[in-house]
Write a protein that holds these residues in place. Structure first.
Motif, PDB file in Angstrom:
ATOM      1  N   SER A  24       0.875  -1.174   0.000  1.00 20.39           N
ATOM      2  CA  SER A  24       0.000   0.000   0.000  1.00 20.39           C
ATOM      3  C   SER A  24       0.909   1.220   0.000  1.00 20.39           C
ATOM      4  CB  SER A  24      -0.873   0.012   1.251  1.00 20.39           C
ATOM      5  OG  SER A  24      -1.598  -1.173   1.342  1.00 20.39           O
ATOM      6  N   GLY A  25       0.347   2.366   0.284  1.00 20.47           N
ATOM      7  CA  GLY A  25       1.173   3.553   0.492  1.00 20.47           C
ATOM      8  C   GLY A  25       1.188   4.540  -0.653  1.00 20.47           C
ATOM      9  N   ALA A  26       0.665   4.157  -1.820  1.00 19.91           N
ATOM     10  CA  ALA A  26       0.726   5.070  -2.971  1.00 19.91           C
ATOM     11  C   ALA A  26      -0.099   6.327  -2.705  1.00 19.91           C
ATOM     12  CB  ALA A  26       0.234   4.366  -4.228  1.00 19.91           C
ATOM     13  N   ILE A  27      -1.306   6.122  -2.176  1.00 22.40           N
ATOM     14  CA  ILE A  27      -2.191   7.267  -1.950  1.00 22.40           C
ATOM     15  C   ILE A  27      -1.599   8.179  -0.865  1.00 22.40           C
ATOM     16  CG2 ILE A  27      -4.503   7.978  -1.198  1.00 22.40           C
ATOM     17  CD1 ILE A  27      -5.577   5.371  -2.487  1.00 22.40           C
TER      18      ILE A  27
ATOM     19  N   ARG B 107      -7.612  10.937   0.719  1.00 26.58           N
ATOM     20  CA  ARG B 107      -8.819  10.101   0.722  1.00 26.58           C
ATOM     21  C   ARG B 107     -10.104  10.926   0.858  1.00 26.58           C
ATOM     22  NH1 ARG B 107      -7.335   4.569   1.318  1.00 26.58           N
ATOM     23  NH2 ARG B 107      -5.107   4.426   1.579  1.00 26.58           N
TER      24      ARG B 107
ATOM     25  N   ASN C 243       0.184  -3.662  -6.233  1.00 24.63           N
ATOM     26  CA  ASN C 243      -0.742  -2.726  -5.593  1.00 24.63           C
ATOM     27  C   ASN C 243      -1.995  -2.684  -6.451  1.00 24.63           C
ATOM     28  OD1 ASN C 243      -1.883  -0.839  -3.864  1.00 24.63           O
ATOM     29  ND2 ASN C 243      -0.392   0.783  -4.302  1.00 24.63           N
TER      30      ASN C 243
ATOM     31  N   ASP D 250      -5.001   2.066  -8.409  1.00 26.94           N
ATOM     32  CA  ASP D 250      -5.968   3.023  -7.845  1.00 26.94           C
ATOM     33  C   ASP D 250      -6.315   4.164  -8.797  1.00 26.94           C
ATOM     34  OD1 ASP D 250      -6.318   1.961  -5.151  1.00 26.94           O
ATOM     35  OD2 ASP D 250      -4.223   2.467  -4.852  1.00 26.94           O
TER      36      ASP D 250
ATOM     37  N   GLY E 167     -10.312  -1.281  -2.899  1.00 26.09           N
ATOM     38  CA  GLY E 167     -10.314  -0.229  -1.880  1.00 26.09           C
ATOM     39  C   GLY E 167      -9.424  -0.559  -0.694  1.00 26.09           C
ATOM     40  N   ASP E 168      -9.134  -1.815  -0.498  1.00 30.05           N
ATOM     41  CA  ASP E 168      -8.206  -2.182   0.574  1.00 30.05           C
ATOM     42  C   ASP E 168      -7.280  -3.259   0.040  1.00 30.05           C
ATOM     43  OD1 ASP E 168      -9.006  -5.055   1.598  1.00 30.05           O
ATOM     44  OD2 ASP E 168     -10.852  -3.975   1.127  1.00 30.05           O
ATOM     45  N   ASN E 169      -6.052  -3.234   0.527  1.00 29.07           N
ATOM     46  CA  ASN E 169      -5.083  -4.193   0.006  1.00 29.07           C
ATOM     47  C   ASN E 169      -5.125  -5.533   0.740  1.00 29.07           C
ATOM     48  OD1 ASN E 169      -4.273  -2.513  -1.991  1.00 29.07           O
ATOM     49  ND2 ASN E 169      -2.187  -2.209  -1.253  1.00 29.07           N
TER      50      ASN E 169
ATOM     51  N   GLY F  88      -4.486   4.103   6.035  1.00 33.13           N
ATOM     52  CA  GLY F  88      -4.895   3.002   5.171  1.00 33.13           C
ATOM     53  C   GLY F  88      -6.409   2.954   5.124  1.00 33.13           C
ATOM     54  N   SER F  89      -6.942   1.910   4.467  1.00 33.11           N
ATOM     55  CA  SER F  89      -8.400   1.834   4.437  1.00 33.11           C
ATOM     56  C   SER F  89      -8.867   0.465   4.881  1.00 33.11           C
ATOM     57  CB  SER F  89      -8.901   2.140   3.029  1.00 33.11           C
ATOM     58  OG  SER F  89      -8.286   1.260   2.127  1.00 33.11           O
TER      59      SER F  89
HETATM   60  N1  GLU Z   1      -3.930   0.842  -2.689  1.00 35.68           N
HETATM   61  C1  GLU Z   1      -3.861   1.825  -1.655  1.00 35.68           C
HETATM   62  C2  GLU Z   1      -2.562   2.617  -1.745  1.00 35.68           C
HETATM   63  O1  GLU Z   1      -1.635   2.217  -2.349  1.00 35.68           O
HETATM   64  C3  GLU Z   1      -3.923   1.237  -0.261  1.00 35.68           C
HETATM   65  C4  GLU Z   1      -5.165   0.489   0.067  1.00 35.68           C
HETATM   66  C5  GLU Z   1      -5.208   0.124   1.556  1.00 35.68           C
HETATM   67  O2  GLU Z   1      -5.104   1.038   2.375  1.00 35.68           O
HETATM   68  O3  GLU Z   1      -5.314  -1.056   1.892  1.00 35.68           O
HETATM   69  O4  GLU Z   1      -2.435   3.660  -1.167  1.00 35.68           O
END
Ligand code: GLU
Length: 376
Positions: free
Chosen positions: A60-63, A77, A145, A148, A158-160, A221-222
């Motif tokens: 995760s972490g891209a957002i 978000r 990932n 998104d 929406g969640d990893n 995170g989500s």
């Molecule tokens: N795909 C989202 C990201 O890279 C994370 C999803 C999650 O928080 O599980 O930011």
């Protein structure tokens, strides 16, 4: 050989292929990527590889990362458009970091950005399987990932957590380790001093769901516990072990494996690969509600006949995945419909031999054939 304890996660024979999912709050903080922590995790991944295990990272972490760069509020978000923009920026930095740090150990990172649809459509799912398998055979470390930036609300994981479980299934991995900011699943709200960490879970029952407290603690995170349990359900059906472990410590894999701190969701009997894929599908196009007689017959392994259906919801085509529920709303099975929704409605309560008179044709006697159905 099945995984039966947390120690087995480091056992090459019992766990030849491991998916490690890393949550946003572990990877990124207010100052940007948590480089020292990621470096330590990469050392653990390199150690697993040196033991002869294959590793797939779901990162995760891209957002979170992109939101920081673009100075977007609410960690990116606040809206779907913000999340998509943030992910587009953050993903470059994220992949670059994994490539650099894995590279220091002589490991090649391979980026895969997947959407829900890539894993829901059988043909695309098998494509993802082929790519992952080829990469692992070639010695790379896939870093996955969700895509998104193109995933819209209705078509995104929406969640990893669930993504990681589906990736484990697609790559035929033995286990998934979800690293988050809690030690595992507690029997009640972890803030309650009487809360007890569950070391093992045999089947994600309604009671287990009731223990989960939804919502992620970090706000970055989500995931939250609800999506982790959904991931555990996908994994257990596919014969894959799933572990929730705390990543906030340095070298978190060692803490889970050597100190045994975490919750292990044991795999159930392995469903045939195709049926496990069907059972793990997240996007169903409709619902068929059935009477008690049909419900009993399904549980005994019979096909679903029109005679046992009491109502049809949704707009699905022939071949689409649908849920089969009892009158109380409990989901009994997932299956592929042999008729489209309108035809199913016309056939409600009718005997198979009447199908032809009603529709003008009758390609199948069942509405959902037992070979295209998985009882949950
Ligand atoms: N795909 C989202 C990201 O890279 C994370 C999803 C999650 O928080 O599980 O930011």
């Amino acid at each position: 050989m099945m995984i039966a304890s947390l120690r087995d996660l480091a056992d090459k024979a019992k766990c030849p292929r491991l998916v490690v999912k890393v949550g946003s709050a572990l990877l990124v903080d207010r100052d940007g990527p948590r480089r020292a922590w990621i470096e330590a995790l990469v050392e653990e991944i390199a150690a697993a590889r040196a033991r002869g295990q294959e590793v797939i990272v779901v990162s995760s972490g891209a957002i979170a990362l992109g939101a920081r760069t673009l100075k977007l509020e609410k960690g990116g978000r606040g809206s779907l458009a913000d999340a998509q923009a943030a992910a587009a920026v953050g993903q470059i930095a994220l992949s670059g970091l994994w490539a650099e740090l894995l590279g220091k150990h002589g490991l090649t990172a391979a980026q895969l950005l997947l959407t829900l649809e890539d894993l829901e459509d059988r043909r695309r799912y098998l494509n993802a399987t082929a790519t992952l398998t080829r990469l692992l055979d070639a010695g790379a470390v896939p870093v996955v990932n969700e895509n998104d930036s193109v995933a819209t609300q209705e078509i995104r994981f929406g969640d990893n957590d669930r993504l990681a479980a589906r990736v484990a299934q697609a790559s035929r991995s033995s286990a998934v380790l979800l690293l988050s900011d809690v030690d595992g699943l507690y029997d009640r709200n972890p803030k309650d001093p009487a809360a007890r960490l569950l070391p093992e879970v045999h089947g994600v029952t309604a009671e287990i769901h009731a223990m989960a407290d939804s919502g992620s603690a970090s706000g970055l995170g989500s995931g939250g516990m609800t999506s982790k349990l959904q991931a555990a359900e996908i994994a257990e059906r596919a014969g894959i072990a799933l572990v929730i472990g705390n990543g906030t410590h340095r070298s978190p894999i060692a803490r889970v494996v050597e100190q045994g701190v975490g919750t292990l969701f044991l795999p159930r009997r392995k469903a045939a690969a195709r049926k496990a894929w069907l059972g793990g599908r997240l996007r169903l196009k409709g619902t068929l509600t059935v009477d008690e007689g049909a419900a009993k017959a399904l549980l005994r392994g019979s096909s679903l006949l029109a005679a046992g259906i009491v109502s049809v919801e949704g707009a699905f085509h022939r071949g689409d995945a649908v849920a089969i529920r009892d009158k109380l709303g409990n989901t009994l099975a997932h299956g592929l419909a042999e008729y489209e929704a309108g035809e199913c409605t016309r056939l409600i309560g009718r005997h198979s031999r009447e199908h032809e008179a009603l529709l003008g044709y009758a390609p199948r006697s069942a509405i959902v054939h037992r070979d295209q159905m998985v009882v949950l």
